[in-house]
Write an enzyme that holds these catalytic residues in place. Structure first.
Site, PDB file in Angstrom:
ATOM      1  N   LYS A   1      -1.995  13.999 -16.342  1.00 25.30           N
ATOM      2  CA  LYS A   1      -1.781  14.936 -17.441  1.00 25.30           C
ATOM      3  C   LYS A   1      -0.337  14.847 -17.941  1.00 25.30           C
ATOM      4  CE  LYS A   1      -5.974  15.786 -16.259  1.00 25.30           C
ATOM      5  NZ  LYS A   1      -6.372  16.872 -15.381  1.00 25.30           N
TER       6      LYS A   1
ATOM      7  N   ASP B   1      -1.533  23.857  -7.179  1.00 25.56           N
ATOM      8  CA  ASP B   1      -1.841  22.899  -8.248  1.00 25.56           C
ATOM      9  C   ASP B   1      -0.999  23.315  -9.445  1.00 25.56           C
ATOM     10  OD1 ASP B   1      -2.828  21.492 -10.418  1.00 25.56           O
ATOM     11  OD2 ASP B   1      -4.919  21.580  -9.760  1.00 25.56           O
TER      12      ASP B   1
ATOM     13  N   ARG C   1       0.820  -1.220   0.000  1.00 28.07           N
ATOM     14  CA  ARG C   1       0.000   0.000   0.000  1.00 28.07           C
ATOM     15  C   ARG C   1       0.856   1.274   0.000  1.00 28.07           C
ATOM     16  NH1 ARG C   1      -3.275   0.623   4.766  1.00 28.07           N
ATOM     17  NH2 ARG C   1      -4.087  -1.438   4.320  1.00 28.07           N
TER      18      ARG C   1
ATOM     19  N   TYR D   1      -9.391  24.490 -11.391  1.00 26.32           N
ATOM     20  CA  TYR D   1      -9.952  23.193 -11.742  1.00 26.32           C
ATOM     21  C   TYR D   1     -11.351  23.047 -11.141  1.00 26.32           C
ATOM     22  CZ  TYR D   1     -10.354  18.242 -12.623  1.00 26.32           C
ATOM     23  OH  TYR D   1     -10.780  17.020 -13.052  1.00 26.32           O
TER      24      TYR D   1
HETATM   25  C1  PLP Z   1      -7.147  16.944 -14.222  1.00 27.27           C
HETATM   26  C2  PLP Z   1      -6.835  17.969 -13.207  1.00 27.27           C
HETATM   27  C3  PLP Z   1      -7.047  17.729 -11.843  1.00 27.27           C
HETATM   28  C4  PLP Z   1      -7.652  16.431 -11.347  1.00 27.27           C
HETATM   29  O1  PLP Z   1      -6.829  15.342 -11.591  1.00 27.27           O
HETATM   30  P1  PLP Z   1      -7.382  13.837 -11.822  1.00 27.27           P
HETATM   31  O2  PLP Z   1      -6.137  13.072 -12.053  1.00 27.27           O
HETATM   32  O3  PLP Z   1      -8.311  13.882 -12.992  1.00 27.27           O
HETATM   33  O4  PLP Z   1      -8.092  13.459 -10.574  1.00 27.27           O
HETATM   34  C5  PLP Z   1      -6.693  18.722 -10.955  1.00 27.27           C
HETATM   35  N1  PLP Z   1      -6.184  19.904 -11.370  1.00 27.27           N
HETATM   36  C6  PLP Z   1      -5.973  20.169 -12.668  1.00 27.27           C
HETATM   37  C7  PLP Z   1      -5.389  21.478 -13.068  1.00 27.27           C
HETATM   38  C8  PLP Z   1      -6.292  19.222 -13.639  1.00 27.27           C
HETATM   39  O5  PLP Z   1      -6.097  19.496 -14.932  1.00 27.27           O
END
Ligand code: PLP
Length: 376
Positions: free
Chosen positions: A197, A172, A46, A99
């Site tokens: 991403k 983020d 885990r 987001y």
């Molecule tokens: C896609 C995204 C998220 C969320 O990520 P997931 O992997 O889809 O849970 C958060 N912040 C940004 C800027 C994103 O593009």
């Protein structure tokens, strides 16, 4: 060593047992102890599965952090930060633009747990300062460049304001990637990525990550939370993530160069507004030049005009190269009409198309858009 070198070699990965230069995938969820009943290394998958741990070490190095943790998705990573940082009665600040799914979750989380919550224009330092409640605000969350208008937040300035009020700054940095911005160097305490991403980079793995500047109490709490709740990734996902990170610098530099080229070309077309931090017309271009390196990212948005969403939807339907799909940061270029996805009370303009630039030839990407836009 430079980050390109660390990334390309996944920290000079050479398997001790075989000399393999591609890290092995250990599917085992458990690991036998030695003759003295001592752990030889990991004990249970885990928290300690070798491939996820390897991916964490690589990402921590690329962000210049003390440690990293991978999660089952970007949302799992982001939500963990708020849940680790906040108790009832605390207060958090999140960006007005950012987001979309996180904003929705935060509203529900804060209402349920009695956490005070302000959506703030984090591009406006006076607004951030006014929203901070010294001693009560635990966390300032920002996204830069922020979905889907690509406005920037001044990380050093917001870090100073947050710290003066006793709050932490979490960023983020999904769209900036460590190629363009390393938020910890600007004073942030935590960096979050949707590794789905750019870090994964091929639209084939769902993962999230956090990187910390220090091994402090918040980090220990986050580790406990992931251990208890199990929002971790398996060895296959970690392998894909490691593989993606090896080409991160080459991919992101190329797609961001194409994005810049496209932004300039599209801005020259009639009746198009282009939102891209690399353009002089971007309201925070000077901040972008200071805070971002090696380019301005591979995300841009265009506003195609018209009163409602129809013109933008018409353009999408005429595109043949750009793929109409959500998400971003893959090798293939994607286009999305965020207004349709986000619904009625979104701040996203109805005529906006969000473009995630991939690795196709720029001429093909431009020609496709030019033709689709010409028929408005
Ligand atoms: C896609 C995204 C998220 C969320 O990520 P997931 O992997 O889809 O849970 C958060 N912040 C940004 C800027 C994103 O593009």
């Amino acid at each position: 060593m430079k980050p390109e070198t660390l990334a390309a070699q996944a920290l000079h990965a050479i398997d001790a047992a075989t000399g393999a230069i591609v890290p092995p995938i250990h599917l085992s969820t458990t690991f036998a102890r030695d003759a003295d009943y001592q752990p030889r290394g990991p004990t249970y998958a885990r928290d300690e599965s070798p491939a996820p741990v390897h991916a964490e070490r690589v990402l921590a190095a690329l962000e210049g952090g003390a440690a990293a943790m991978v999660f089952s998705s970007g949302m799992a990573a982001a939500c963990a930060v708020f849940r680790a940082a906040c108790r009832p009665g605390d207060h958090v600040i999140a960006p007005r633009v950012g987001y979309y799914a996180l904003r929705g979750w935060l509203e529900r989380f804060c209402a349920r747990w009695g956490v005070g919550f302000d959506l703030v224009d984090t591009t406006d330092l006076a607004a951030v300062k006014a929203a901070l409640r010294p001693g009560t605000t635990r966390l300032v969350w920002v996204e830069t460049p922020a979905n889907p208008t690509w406005e920037l937040t001044d990380l050093s300035a917001v870090a100073a304001l947050a710290h003066a009020a006793g709050a932490r700054l979490a960023v983020d940095s999904t769209t900036a990637t460590p190629v363009h911005t390393r938020p910890l160097e600007h004073g942030a305490d935590l960096v979050m990525h949707s590794a789905t991403k750019y870090l994964g980079g091929h639209s084939d793995v769902l993962a999230g990550a956090l990187v910390t500047a220090k091994l402090d109490d918040t980090w220990a709490e986050l580790a406990q939370l992931r251990h208890d709740e199990g929002a971790c990734i398996g060895p296959m996902e970690a392998y894909l993530l490691l593989r993606g990170m090896r080409t991160l610098y080459a991919r992101v530099e190329r797609s961001s160069r194409t994005a810049f080229w496209l932004a300039e070309r599209l801005a020259a077309l009639p009746d198009i507004t282009v939102r891209y931090p690399g353009l002089g017309s971007h309201p925070q271009h000077a901040l972008a030049a200071r805070q971002m390196q090696r380019g301005y990212g591979s995300m841009l948005s265009i506003q195609v005009g018209g009163a409602g969403p129809d013109a933008a939807l018409g353009v999408i339907k005429r595109l043949r190269v750009w793929v109409p799909a959500t998400s971003l940061g893959g090798v293939e270029s994607l286009v999305e009409h965020r207004y349709s996805v986000e619904g009625a009370n979104t701040p996203t303009p109805p005529d906006l198309l969000r473009l995630s630039v991939g690795l196709e030839h720029e001429d093909d990407l431009y020609e496709d858009l030019r033709l689709a836009l010409a028929q408005r």
